[in-house]
Design an enzyme around this catalytic site. Structure first.
Site, mmCIF file in Angstrom:
data_model
loop_
_atom_site.group_PDB
_atom_site.id
_atom_site.type_symbol
_atom_site.label_atom_id
_atom_site.label_comp_id
_atom_site.label_asym_id
_atom_site.label_seq_id
_atom_site.Cartn_x
_atom_site.Cartn_y
_atom_site.Cartn_z
ATOM 1 N N ASN A 1 7.591 11.177 34.981
ATOM 2 C CA ASN A 1 7.025 9.817 35.000
ATOM 3 C C ASN A 1 7.104 9.180 36.379
ATOM 4 O O ASN A 1 6.118 8.663 36.899
ATOM 5 C CB ASN A 1 7.752 8.940 33.970
ATOM 6 C CG ASN A 1 7.438 9.347 32.539
ATOM 7 O OD1 ASN A 1 6.386 9.926 32.287
ATOM 8 N ND2 ASN A 1 8.349 9.071 31.624
ATOM 9 N N THR B 1 13.991 14.785 40.683
ATOM 10 C CA THR B 1 14.394 15.489 39.471
ATOM 11 C C THR B 1 15.693 14.889 38.934
ATOM 12 O O THR B 1 16.329 14.058 39.579
ATOM 13 C CB THR B 1 14.647 16.981 39.749
ATOM 14 O OG1 THR B 1 15.881 17.123 40.476
ATOM 15 C CG2 THR B 1 13.519 17.597 40.560
ATOM 16 N N VAL C 1 20.922 4.578 42.622
ATOM 17 C CA VAL C 1 21.622 3.438 42.018
ATOM 18 C C VAL C 1 20.714 2.226 42.114
ATOM 19 O O VAL C 1 20.272 1.860 43.200
ATOM 20 C CB VAL C 1 22.946 3.127 42.748
ATOM 21 C CG1 VAL C 1 23.655 1.961 42.076
ATOM 22 C CG2 VAL C 1 23.852 4.335 42.787
ATOM 23 N N ALA D 1 17.601 1.744 40.996
ATOM 24 C CA ALA D 1 16.154 1.978 41.162
ATOM 25 C C ALA D 1 15.718 1.445 42.521
ATOM 26 O O ALA D 1 16.161 1.938 43.548
ATOM 27 C CB ALA D 1 15.370 1.351 40.022
ATOM 28 N N GLY E 1 10.797 4.409 25.195
ATOM 29 C CA GLY E 1 10.991 5.268 26.365
ATOM 30 C C GLY E 1 12.052 4.769 27.320
ATOM 31 O O GLY E 1 12.119 5.217 28.468
ATOM 32 N N GLU F 1 17.197 8.227 27.428
ATOM 33 C CA GLU F 1 17.012 9.663 27.527
ATOM 34 C C GLU F 1 16.526 10.174 26.162
ATOM 35 O O GLU F 1 16.653 9.467 25.152
ATOM 36 C CB GLU F 1 18.334 10.354 27.905
ATOM 37 C CG GLU F 1 18.869 9.988 29.267
ATOM 38 C CD GLU F 1 17.987 10.484 30.397
ATOM 39 O OE1 GLU F 1 17.315 11.533 30.219
ATOM 40 O OE2 GLU F 1 17.951 9.830 31.446
ATOM 41 N N ASP G 1 26.129 8.179 33.162
ATOM 42 C CA ASP G 1 25.173 7.799 34.204
ATOM 43 C C ASP G 1 25.731 6.663 35.059
ATOM 44 O O ASP G 1 25.663 6.711 36.293
ATOM 45 C CB ASP G 1 23.839 7.398 33.563
ATOM 46 C CG ASP G 1 22.804 7.008 34.602
ATOM 47 O OD1 ASP G 1 22.400 7.881 35.398
ATOM 48 O OD2 ASP G 1 22.401 5.829 34.639
ATOM 49 N N LYS H 1 26.875 6.482 39.078
ATOM 50 C CA LYS H 1 26.388 5.439 39.994
ATOM 51 C C LYS H 1 27.546 4.716 40.679
ATOM 52 O O LYS H 1 27.475 4.400 41.872
ATOM 53 C CB LYS H 1 25.511 4.445 39.226
ATOM 54 C CG LYS H 1 24.183 5.047 38.775
ATOM 55 C CD LYS H 1 23.386 4.071 37.928
ATOM 56 C CE LYS H 1 22.043 4.679 37.512
ATOM 57 N NZ LYS H 1 21.271 3.789 36.624
#
Length: 782
Positions: free
Chosen positions: A437, A516, A570, A572, A625, A628, A639, A643
């Site tokens: 995406n 990825t 971290v 976005a 969405g 995960e 996650d 970070k």
């Protein structure tokens, strides 16, 4: 087994000192079994041609004078290269050959090809003898025993067998260039620059790994370096462009030289025997080098129009005049560009079918990637107009454009053309891994970003990667059509193949952009660094790997002056890493970082009001969405733990992942088993969350999932990711669902901490953050 073939031209063997230099190169670059192909020394071939002409003209005095000149040159080489004991047999052998030439001339039995062959025979003999005096086992070989032609065509199968049989011992073989034999044993020559052709033929017959053409030029340049001081020497040139340049008369490589290497993996290098330590130019097969820009000038040419050309006729004409002929079609008519000195021969052969359109033309050709040709033609024409150069004929094709003029292109005009058409900004090759995406959005945004950066960098996306497939195009993909190109060109690859292709990229700078979520791919970062790639990561694994591995990567990048940017790992697109770096660079000290670093967990906690079970919110987030595929990955908190570790390392802290306390946003029992088993027991999650929410409410607080890092006055670090009760009036409590927030307390922001808040997830903002890192990288490289 022959590993390499090395060819040395006449200028490399023009004196005794040059023979010694070549011997030193052989000692440093060759091993037993390798082959050395030699041309005639210095101007020997020209002298032998003059000798032949005097024989044809029956000018006996000139013949004797020139023969004496040949003898004196060879004897001088012998006397300067060898001690007296070795000079005698070499001089005697030379004397016998010169006597034979004189005798054949008297009997009117002299033949041109055998006469010209002596130049290469003498070079091979002397060089082999010199190597032997230096304790290098060497043997001179007459190529007439290796290469046989029948009716002008090489007998490849026979020649291959002869080469393997004759060159099988453990020694250096010094082979004559330029000459071969016909099926009756008569001497034939391979034409102008035939020694280069001999070298690549020999390499193909022996399945050698490489061919090195040692000359007086240290490589292939964007234009004539003797005329333009800032001509660019290219480290790699693709064979197709080298072939085109050869057909257009570029003197460094010749079309015939390249033909034996077609469909082989044999590497071809052009190097300078005068500067053997300087890296030359590698001529590589298509797809292993980006296409370059060249401006190549012409000697005197005639433009011929031919009514009907038979298949193979251009090649036959080239063979006739022993020179390349460029053929093209314009408006349905066939044209030939022929060196003026050979026009008469070509016209005679094409009698009745040819018209001389223009004669005694000069000019130049521009060779460039296909998309560049049209704008370059316009720029070139503008330069010629400014310089009052009259153009008599132009022709544009897919990969080149011809400008035929009535005057020579002097150095000043050539320099202006070169500056306008060739010199560009810095080059950056971009390899993009991950086409999910975020990757798709990043690529869709790329066209506009590339246009924005183009004034500073010649930026090209050269590779797209998924876990098992890639598209690799060194000259650059068409970003606007990447999906179609992926459908038609994607191929499976191994990591070794990927690294091999990256090593072949001849750009000033390279960057791997990792979008990825693959730990395996992140483990390739040291290999990318070893191939001089900068890194941009949205992938969190490398930044949270074991500290020793992480620090070794950092050191490797620093030693190689490579940059690594990972702001989107971290927050976005939020500038968290930029802010931490700026604070520390300004002399401030960060003492605490607290916040919500997951858009998914932000949305879940902020959306919970007690009216819907928490598990329903999880399933709703999954449908939208936000999570995960298995939402437990988000609920585990791993996650956010990664970070927080990345932020800690930005502060220079030597933490490992396990040093950060982790509390999951679900009962430990639900982390086990399948997703279906989780769904069957989802009420346990509801009870788990409801109890903690009520406890927080009783304290006048709300429940949030946060990360916190604190450094006390003694320098001790406390780090935790987990469920937290926060005051309802705080920025964290009032966080917009889906947003991230970073509350940074420092020496200067102690009473009123610095707050960075905004979307912490989403493909658009993440892709934009990667573009921000790419822009930052280009600014640093400037």
């Amino acid at each position: 087994m022959t590993k390499a073939v090395h060819k040395f031209g006449g200028s490399s063997l023009s004196s005794a000192a040059r023979y010694q230099a070549v011997a030193n190169i052989i000692i440093g670059h060759c091993q037993s079994g390798d082959c050395i192909v030699v041309s005639a020394a210095g101007k020997t071939t020209n002298t032998l041609v003059a000798l032949w002409q005097s024989y044809q003209q029956q000018d006996e005095r000139a013949f004797s004078d020139i023969l004496l000149q040949v003898e004196n040159h060879q004897l001088q080489l012998i006397s300067e290269l060898f001690p007296a004991a070795q000079q005698t047999p070499l001089a005697a052998e030379l004397s016998d050959e010169l006597s034979s030439i004189a005798r054949q001339a008297q009997l009117r039995q002299l033949q041109e090809a055998p006469l010209l062959a002596y130049g290469e025979i003498w070079s091979a003999r002397l060089l082999a003898a010199l190597l032997n005096t230096l304790n290098i086992a060497a043997q001179d070989v007459d190529a007439r025993t290796l290469f046989t032609q029948h009716q002008g065509q090489l007998m490849h199968s026979l020649n291959r067998s002869a080469c393997h049989q004759a060159l099988a011992q453990d020694k250096i073989y010094v082979v004559t260039g330029f000459i071969a034999a016909d099926s009756e044993g008569n001497t034939v020559t391979l034409g102008r620059n035939g020694s280069d052709y001999s070298a690549t033929l020999l390499a193909s017959y022996l399945d050698a790994a490489s061919v090195s053409i040692w000359t007086d030029t240290p490589g292939v340049f964007s234009t004539d370096p003797r005329k333009v001081g800032n001509a660019i020497k290219y480290s790699k040139v693709c064979r197709a462009q080298a072939n085109l340049l050869a057909r257009l008369g570029n003197p460094v490589l010749h079309a015939k030289t390249l033909s034996p290497l077609k469909e082989t993996a044999i590497k071809l290098q052009v190097r300078s025997s005068f500067e053997p330590d300087v890296q030359g130019t590698e001529v590589v097969k298509q797809g292993y080098s980006k296409e370059k820009r060249f401006v190549t000038t012409f000697g005197e040419l005639d433009l011929l129009r031919v009514d009907t050309l038979v298949s193979g006729e251009v090649g036959a004409l080239s063979q006739l005049i022993q020179h390349g002929i460029h053929h093209f079609n314009q408006n349905g008519e066939d044209y030939l560009l022929v060196p003026s000195e050979f026009t008469h021969q070509v016209v005679l052969r094409l009698s009745g079918r040819v018209t001389i359109v223009e004669s005694h033309l000069r000019g130049f050709a521009v060779v460039a990637p296909c998309p560049d040709i049209a704008p370059l033609v316009r720029q070139a024409q503008a330069v010629l107009d400014e310089q009052a150069v009259v153009v008599r004929f132009t022709h544009s094709a897919t990969e080149y454009a011809l400008f035929l003029t009535d005057q020579a292109i002097d150095s000043d005009v050539l320099a202006i053309l070169h500056d306008k058409l060739v010199n560009k900004g810095r080059e950056l090759a971009v390899i993009i891994a991950g086409l999910g995406n975020v990757g798709e959005v990043f690529l869709n945004q790329c066209q506009q970003q590339i246009a924005r950066l183009q004034s500073q960098f010649d930026l090209k996306v050269v590779a797209l990667l998924r876990s098992q497939e890639m598209v690799f195009c060194p000259s650059g993909l068409s970003v606007s059509q990447w999906q179609q190109q992926w459908q038609s060109e994607a191929q499976s690859y191994s990591h070794a193949e990927l690294l091999d292709r990256i090593s072949e990229l001849d750009y000033e700078h390279k960057v791997v952009i990792d979008i990825t979520a693959s730990e395996t791919f992140s483990q390739l970062y040291p290999d990318f660094a070893a191939h001089d790639c900068h890194l941009i990561s949205a992938n969190k694994y490398a930044g949270t790997a074991a500290h020793d591995w992480y620090q070794a990567l950092r050191t490797q990048l620093q030693e190689r002056n490579l940059l690594w940017r990972y702001n989107t790992s971290v927050g976005a697109g939020l500038p968290v890493n930029f802010a931490l770096a700026d604070l520390q660079n300004s002399g401030d000290r960060v003492v605490r970082i607290e916040g919500v670093f997951s858009g998914t967990l932000s949305w879940l906690c902020s959306s919970f009001d007690g009216e819907r079970p928490f598990s329903e919110l999880v399933l709703a987030a999954q449908d939208m969405g936000y999570t995960e595929p298995d939402p437990r990955e988000d609920l585990s908190g791993r996650d956010m733990q990664r970070k927080l570790l990345i932020l800690a390392r930005e502060l220079g802290l030597q933490l490992e992942l396990d040093d950060i306390e982790l509390e999951a946003l679900m009962p430990a029992s639900l982390a086990q088993g399948s997703w279906e088993s989780f769904l069957a027991r989802k009420d346990e999650l509801d009870v788990f969350y409801q109890q903690r929410a009520e406890a927080a409410q009783a304290q006048g607080k709300v429940l949030r999932y946060t990360g916190a890092l604190e450094i006390d006055a003694a320098g001790k670090v406390h780090a935790k990711v987990g469920i937290a009760q926060v005051a309802q009036g705080s920025a964290i409590a009032n966080l917009t669902p889906g947003d991230n927030i970073f509350v940074i307390t420092t020496g200067w922001y102690e009473q009123n901490p610095l707050v960075i808040q905004g979307p912490g997830a989403g493909k658009e903002v993440t892709a934009a953050g990667i573009h921000s890192d790419l822009y930052w990288l280009t600014q640093q490289l400037r």
